[in-house]
Design an enzyme around this catalytic site. Sequence first.
Site, PDB file in Angstrom:
ATOM      1  N   HIS A 147      -7.804  -1.314  -8.528  1.00 21.93           N
ATOM      2  CA  HIS A 147      -7.307  -0.758  -7.268  1.00 21.93           C
ATOM      3  C   HIS A 147      -8.437  -0.639  -6.234  1.00 21.93           C
ATOM      4  O   HIS A 147      -8.305  -1.132  -5.105  1.00 21.93           O
ATOM      5  CB  HIS A 147      -6.668   0.603  -7.548  1.00 21.93           C
ATOM      6  CG  HIS A 147      -6.097   1.281  -6.343  1.00 21.93           C
ATOM      7  ND1 HIS A 147      -4.777   1.168  -5.989  1.00 21.93           N
ATOM      8  CD2 HIS A 147      -6.675   2.059  -5.399  1.00 21.93           C
ATOM      9  CE1 HIS A 147      -4.572   1.861  -4.877  1.00 21.93           C
ATOM     10  NE2 HIS A 147      -5.702   2.409  -4.500  1.00 21.93           N
ATOM     11  N   GLU A 148      -9.524  -0.005  -6.625  1.00 19.13           N
ATOM     12  CA  GLU A 148     -10.614   0.196  -5.652  1.00 19.13           C
ATOM     13  C   GLU A 148     -11.249  -1.135  -5.266  1.00 19.13           C
ATOM     14  O   GLU A 148     -11.597  -1.358  -4.109  1.00 19.13           O
ATOM     15  CB  GLU A 148     -11.674   1.164  -6.190  1.00 19.13           C
ATOM     16  CG  GLU A 148     -11.140   2.517  -6.671  1.00 19.13           C
ATOM     17  CD  GLU A 148     -10.207   3.218  -5.711  1.00 19.13           C
ATOM     18  OE1 GLU A 148     -10.330   3.029  -4.484  1.00 19.13           O
ATOM     19  OE2 GLU A 148      -9.309   3.955  -6.181  1.00 19.13           O
TER      20      GLU A 148
HETATM   21  N1  TRP Z   1      -8.339   5.905  -0.989  1.00 14.18           N
HETATM   22  C1  TRP Z   1      -8.417   6.432  -2.313  1.00 14.18           C
HETATM   23  C2  TRP Z   1      -7.645   5.473  -3.196  1.00 14.18           C
HETATM   24  O1  TRP Z   1      -6.503   5.293  -3.043  1.00 14.18           O
HETATM   25  C3  TRP Z   1      -7.849   7.762  -2.539  1.00 14.18           C
HETATM   26  C4  TRP Z   1      -8.325   8.915  -1.757  1.00 14.18           C
HETATM   27  C5  TRP Z   1      -7.854   9.388  -0.605  1.00 14.18           C
HETATM   28  C6  TRP Z   1      -9.230   9.878  -2.168  1.00 14.18           C
HETATM   29  N2  TRP Z   1      -8.416  10.589  -0.280  1.00 14.18           N
HETATM   30  C7  TRP Z   1      -9.248  10.906  -1.236  1.00 14.18           C
HETATM   31  C8  TRP Z   1     -10.035   9.947  -3.274  1.00 14.18           C
HETATM   32  C9  TRP Z   1     -10.015  12.039  -1.411  1.00 14.18           C
HETATM   33  C10 TRP Z   1     -10.812  11.069  -3.429  1.00 14.18           C
HETATM   34  C11 TRP Z   1     -10.783  12.108  -2.523  1.00 14.18           C
HETATM   35  O2  TRP Z   1      -8.171   4.862  -4.044  1.00 14.18           O
HETATM   36 ZN    ZN Z   2      -6.097   3.335  -2.752  1.00 11.45          ZN
END
Ligand code: TRP
Ligand code: ZN
Length: 869
Positions: free
Chosen positions: A297-298
Site C-alpha cells: 500500500h505505502e
Molecule cells: N496515508 C496513510 C495511508 O493510508 C494513512 C494516514 C493518514 C496516517 N493519516 C495518518 C498514518 C496519520 C499515520 C498517522 O497509508
Molecule cells: Zn494510504
Amino acid sequence: MAQQPQAKYRKDYKAPDFTITDIDLDFDLGATKTTVIAKSKVKQLTPGSDTLTLDGEGFILRRVEIDDNAWTHYEETAEGLVLSNLPSEFTLLIETELDPAANTSLEGLYLSDGAYCTQCEAEGFRRITYYLDRPDVLAKFTTKITADKAAFPFLLSNGNKVGQGDLDAGRHWVQWEDPFAKPSYLFALVAGDFDLLQDVFTTRSGRDVALEIFVDKGNLDRATHAMTSLKNSMKWDEERFDLEYDLDIYMIVAVDFFNMGAMENKGLNVFNSKFVLANSDTATDTDYLGIEAVIGHEYFHNWTGNRVTCRDWFQLSLKEGLTVFRDQEFSSDLGSRAVNRINNVRIMRGPQFAEDCSPMAHPIRPEKVIEMNNFYTLTVYEKGSEVIRMMHTLLGETNFQKGMKLYFERHDGTAATCEDFVKAMEDASGIDLGQFRLWYSQSGTPELTVSAEYQTDAKTLTLTINQKTPPTADQKEKAPLLIPFDVELYAADGSVVELQCNNKKVSSILHVTEETQTFVFENVSEKPVISMLREFSAPVKLNFDYSDEELAFLMVHARNEFARWDAGQMLLAKHIKQNVARIQQGEAFVLPGDVVDAFRGVLLDGKLDSALIAEVLTLPSENEIGGWFDVVDVDAINTVRTAIKHRFATDLSDELSAVYHTLNQEDYSIEHDAIGKRSLRNVCLGYLAHIENGNDLVQAHFDGANNMTDTAAALGAANHAELASRESLMKAFSDKWTHDGLVMDKWFMLQGCNPATNALENVKAQMSHPAFSLKNPNRTRSLVASFCNNNPVHFHAKDGSGYAFLTEILTQLNTSNPQVASRLIDPLLKFKRFDEDRQALMRSSLERLASLDNLAKDLYEKINKALDA
Ligand code: TRP
Ligand code: ZN
C-alpha cells in the site's frame, strides 16, 4: 470550549493566493527544545493580494524575516500567522521552537521510544512551522538535521542524502534533498539509533535502488519479510501497472508509537512496527499478510498519492481508494484471490456498512469536514476501493490500464481531484461514467431487492431488480446508482446456462441503472439456480428469497470460490435471523440437519483449497450480524451464534477431528498452501475446543506449536471456549512475552474479547500489566478497542459499566491523543441502534464527554453529529 470548531465544505475550495515553490528546513533536535528554521520561496498567484495566512499551532514563534530582514507586519492567531504588506515574490524565514518530548498526540514532531519522528498527514506539518499546509501547494524540500551523534547516528529525511559532517560536542548533521516537489503532508524526518537491513532492487529499466529498513536494535531478523514484500511490490507495480520507482533510495522506518498503519512520506515511509516486524515465533500468518499488504500500500502511494496527489482533503479517496484497490490486487495476484476478496467483503459488510448507517455516514468524497483525521475511514478507504473496483469491472483490465496511463499523462506532478480520475477513465475507454459518478457524492448502502420468475413455456427467466438507498444521517434524498450486477445461472446438473438476450450471448455484468429494472434471459431450458452479485460486484446489500436447497446447491456447484463462500454466508444469515427472532420470543434454537450437512460437504470437499474451507466454516462476526437488524440485541445474537458453533462442533465432530488430524503441523513456511492448511486446522480446533476433550486438544496444540499462528490459535480457542486451561495458557504466554509489546497485543486482544462474565474487571486489571500503556496506540487498540468493539455482550452490559469504562478512557485520551480517542469513540456513536435503556446510557456518556472543557475537535465533531442526528 472558547470557540466552536468550524466546518470546511468541499464546495468552498479556492486555490491559494500565494504558493511556495521551495522550502529549506533546518532542524536542531533537542528532546524538550527543538529549533526549526524554515526558509521558503513564496510567489503570489493572485495579482494584487498582499496578505497571506499560514497554518500553524503548538509551537513558539521565534523569528520572522522577509528577504533577510526582520518583518513586523504579522499577527499570530489561534490557528496561524497572518502576514501582511507582502511583496509579490519573497523569501520567508520562520524560526520556531518545539517540544517533541511533550508531544503525545503523535502528530507533528514527536519522540517515539528515544527516536524522533514526524507524522504530517493530514495537517501535522503545521505543528512544525507556519506553512501553507494544504496538499495543493507543492514545493521542493531540502532538510538539514543536526543532533547528538551517539544517540542519533541516523538522521533521515526525504529524497537523497547530499551532505553530512561532524560538529563540536559530539553533534553531527546530515543534509537531504528531495528532487520531487511535494505537499507538506509528505514531509518526514526521523532521527535515532537503529539496526539497518539493506538490499537493492534493480528496476525494469536497469536502475539500482537502495532499499533500507530501519528497526529497533535487536530486531533485524524480524525485518526480512518486510524487505521481501517491498521487492515484490516494486516488481508487481512494474508488471501490472507499468510503474517504476523514481528515486535512488527507498527507506522504511519502524516505530512503536504510531496512530495508524503506516505513512507514505516520499522516499521515507514511517511504519507502525506492527506492519514491519515478523518472524515465525512472534507473528501470525495474518500478521505476515498484513505486512505484505501495508508495505505494498505505502509503496503504491508513490504513484497514486505522491506523484499525483490530492487537490484538497475532500479528495482523499483519490489516493486512498485507488491505493487500497492496488494493494488488494497485489495481495490477490500473489496469494489467494478468493480469500482476499472474502476478507475485503467481510470488512465492507461489517464495519463499513455500519459506518454508512451511523451518524458519521459520508460519501467516499465527503462534503463537510471539521477534523480531517476523522475522515480516514472505512468509507473513504474500503468503499473507495470498491468504487474503483466497479470501474475496473465496467471497463475491464485493458481499458482500466489505459485510463491509468492517461491519468498519469494528464496529472503527474500535480494535485488532482476524483473527477480528474473518473474523466481519465471515461476518456480512455469511451465508456460513459455519467451516472456512475454518483458513487462519489452519495452516501449510504444501496439495497437491492431481487425477484426471479421462470416462464416454463417461453423458457425465459425474468429478473426484476429494485434498488433503494435508505436515507443517511448526512443526506436524506437518494438517487438510483449505476450498479454492476454480476449474475450466473446454473442448471440442476451444475452446468452453466449461457445468458442470452435477443438470441445473443450477453455479458454476465448487468448494468442496473433504474429504481426498478427488469432483465429477461432467453433459451433457459429449465428453472435455474441464480448466483448473484458474484465477487460482490457492487458494495450493496442483496435481498433475494433463496431456499435452503438453492444455497446448498450453490455451495457445491458455483464455479467460483467466492460465490460458494457467499452462498454459505447467506445460508447462515437466513438461519441466524430466524433464530434471533425465536430466542427473542422465548422459543428454542432450531437448525435443520440439511444446513449442517451443507457445511459438512464443504469440509469434506477434497478439491477445495483448505484456506477457502476455513473461510466457509467461519461464522459472520457478532457485529456483522448486528447490522442485519434495526435494533441490535447483543445477547440474542451471541446466544444464536454460540449455538451454531456448538451445533457444528457436535454434529461435525468426527469430520472436524479427522481434518484436524490429517493437517499435521509441518515446518513453518509462509507459502500460501501452508497458510491455508494452518488456517483450516485452527478453525477445526476452534470448534473442537467446545466439545469433550477440547481442553486436552487445545493444551496439546499449545504445547506442540512451533509458530505463533498455532500458539495464538490455541490461546484463542481456550479463551473463546472458556476452557479450564485458559488461565495457565495465558500466564505462560505473558511470562514468555511481557517484554514484547507487539506480541503481547495478541494477548491483550484476547483479554478484550474474553467471553467470561468478569471480562470488564479483567480488562481493567490488565491496564496495569507491565506491557500495557495507554500512551501506545497499539496497546490501547488491542485491549480497550477490542473490548468495546469485539465484546458486544460485555461492552453493552445493561448496567452501563462498559460505557462508563470507555467514557473514562476517552476523557484521558482526549487530552493525550485525540486521534486515538476519536477512533475509540465509534461504538458509542451508534446508540440509536440499541434498546431504549442502553440508548439513554450511551447518550449520557456522550453528553458527559461533550461537556469536557478541553474537548478536542476530533471528538467534538463526532459527538455533535451523534447527538444532533
Ligand atoms: N496515508 C496513510 C495511508 O493510508 C494513512 C494516514 C493518514 C496516517 N493519516 C495518518 C498514518 C496519520 C499515520 C498517522 O497509508
Ligand atoms: Zn494510504
